[in-house]
Design an enzyme around this catalytic site. Structure first.
Site, PDB file in Angstrom:
ATOM      1  N   HIS A 110      -8.262  -4.670  -1.089  1.00  0.00           N
ATOM      2  CA  HIS A 110      -6.306  -4.369  -1.122  1.00  0.00           C
ATOM      3  C   HIS A 110      -6.161  -4.719   0.495  1.00  0.00           C
ATOM      4  CE1 HIS A 110      -4.326  -0.485  -0.885  1.00  0.00           C
ATOM      5  NE2 HIS A 110      -4.119  -0.734   0.999  1.00  0.00           N
ATOM      6  N   ASP A 156      -9.636  -3.248  -6.382  1.00  0.00           N
ATOM      7  CA  ASP A 156      -9.394  -2.800  -4.937  1.00  0.00           C
ATOM      8  C   ASP A 156      -9.478  -1.143  -5.134  1.00  0.00           C
ATOM      9  OD1 ASP A 156      -7.631  -0.920  -2.981  1.00  0.00           O
ATOM     10  OD2 ASP A 156      -5.771  -2.193  -3.827  1.00  0.00           O
ATOM     11  N   SER A 185       0.585  -1.109   0.071  1.00  0.00           N
ATOM     12  CA  SER A 185      -0.517   0.036   0.449  1.00  0.00           C
ATOM     13  C   SER A 185       0.823   1.048  -0.009  1.00  0.00           C
ATOM     14  CB  SER A 185      -1.014  -0.005   1.120  1.00  0.00           C
ATOM     15  OG  SER A 185      -1.932   0.806   0.385  1.00  0.00           O
TER      16      SER A 185
END
Length: 417
Positions: free
Chosen positions: A372, A343, A217
């Site tokens: 995600h 996502d 991320s």
């Protein structure tokens, strides 16, 4: 005189409708009906996912390397049948995913500005594959926004590295590793100075050990920005990112959609505000802490804190500088990037597919599902999943076949057998 018959017929129709509805509910609630329906739904779901292998976007040389040494890139990925959609995958992972036991050795290192960074090491001193500590391959892991070495996805990455005989070190962003904040500086997605300092430190400790960078991320944003800034002088054998946001403006807009705002945005913003409040004594000298902690969205937080802390004219300027997608041509190190098309943090239209096709050292793996940092598979997805398996295979491929990787990606700098 004709009203009563019409009323009678209406009452009869209403009664018949109610009886039909009750009978339908009774039928659907029977255990056998539920079981048959569930089995049918699972079979239909699995049949529909039969051809859903990830989309692999890269040069022919990189593709050959990955298909030979990292078969997960061409495996069919079927997410958990009862876990539908990217949002659910994202939420369920946080709730249900377990982490393997990991014992860290913590190290605090000082920075040039007088601050400190918390590093969590797993030395793997009992490694049979690499008994010599000086040459033992090292995996550097960068967690996501508000994350640290305790996150389940970090623990699984460490486990994958450990079982293969490698050393791991987790770079906790300032203020999020449990350490005291000594200077009024935390971190931003565009500022790679702390990462550069950490990589320099690791290389000085183990100059003969190959080093691979992993970013999840926001950690992936940092890693890609670092690779773009350093080019062939990155001191990394390769990199891998998972669920990275390629365009932070687009990601912010996606997280501000009503459902995403309710499920994710407010929670992340709350965690950021808690961190600022925890370090209030140090930070109140440079920002209005009371104003910052009233933020209700990530954009508001970045407007009131991040862009101010790092000297940007506007939040938009910060997001533009932080976005790694357009910087890919500046990278020289081979990097594998995993994203899911559903996502909610990183919309699929922002994934730089066309750009990656023209670069010899970048490979995009895009799954249809996964959310995600989700990628849950199996009926009871508490253990490792597709993301963990792909990570494990890739780092082993890099450390076992550096020469093949160099030739596959046409990269000649800083890669040795």
């Amino acid at each position: 005189r004709f009203a009563p018959p019409r009323l009678h017929r209406s009452a009869v129709m209403l009664l018949l409708h109610n009886e039909l509805w009750k009978a339908s509910v009774d039928f659907l609630s029977r255990p056998c009906t539920v079981v048959v329906g569930a089995i049918t739904a699972v079979i239909y779901y699995l049949w529909g996912c039969e051809g859903q292998t990830p989309i692999l976007v890269c040069s022919s040389g990189f593709r050959s390397f990955l298909e030979r040494h990292c078969p997960a890139v061409i495996e069919r990925f079927c997410p958990t049948p009862w876990c539908w959609g990217g949002r659910l995958q994202t939420l369920v992972r946080v709730i249900i995913k377990s982490g393997p036991p990991v014992v860290y050795r913590n190290e605090l290192i000082r920075t040039k500005d007088g601050g400190q960074i918390s590093l969590d090491w797993v030395d793997n001193s009992k490694s049979e594959a690499y008994p010599d500590s000086s040459s033992r391959p090292t995996v550097l892991i960068l967690p996501g926004l508000t994350g640290n070495s305790k996150q389940t996805y970090v623990l699984h990455a460490v486990s994958q590295a450990t079982r293969r005989g490698y050393r791991s070190v987790v770079f906790n962003n300032r203020g999020f590793g449990g350490e005291e904040l000594l200077t009024p500086i935390t971190f931003s997605a565009a500022d790679t100075s702390d990462l550069e300092w950490v990589i320099r430190h690791v290389k000085q400790r183990f100059p003969q050990a190959p080093l691979l960078g992993t970013g999840v991320s926001l950690g992936g944003i940092l890693l890609l920005n670092y690779l773009a800034r350093k080019g062939s002088e990155a001191d990394l054998l390769a990199g891998i990112t998972m669920s990275v946001s390629w365009d932070t403006l687009e990601s912010c807009a996606s997280l501000e959609q009503p459902v995403n705002k309710l499920l994710f945005n407010r929670h992340l913003t709350s965690n950021l505000c808690k961190a600022i409040s925890r370090h209030r004594k140090v930070l109140e000298a440079v920002v209005d802490v009371d104003h910052v902690i009233k933020a209700r969205t990530i954009r508001e937080f970045d407007e009131r804190y991040t862009s101010v802390m790092f000297g940007y004219k506007s939040c938009r300027d910060y997001y533009q500088d932080a976005s790694p997608g357009y910087k890919l041509p500046q990278t020289a190190v081979p990097v594998l990037c995993l994203n899911a098309a559903d996502d909610p943090f990183s919309p699929k239209h922002a994934i730089p597919v066309a750009l990656a096709q023209s670069l010899p050292n970048v490979a995009l793996v895009v799954t249809a599902h996964g959310g995600h940092i989700g990628y849950l598979e199996g009926l009871f997805p508490r253990g490792e999943g597709y993301m963990d398996r792909l990570f494990g295979q890739f780092i082993q491929a890099v450390f076992d076949h550096p020469g093949d990787l160099k030739r596959a990606c046409e990269v000649k700098e800083n890669l040795t057998d």
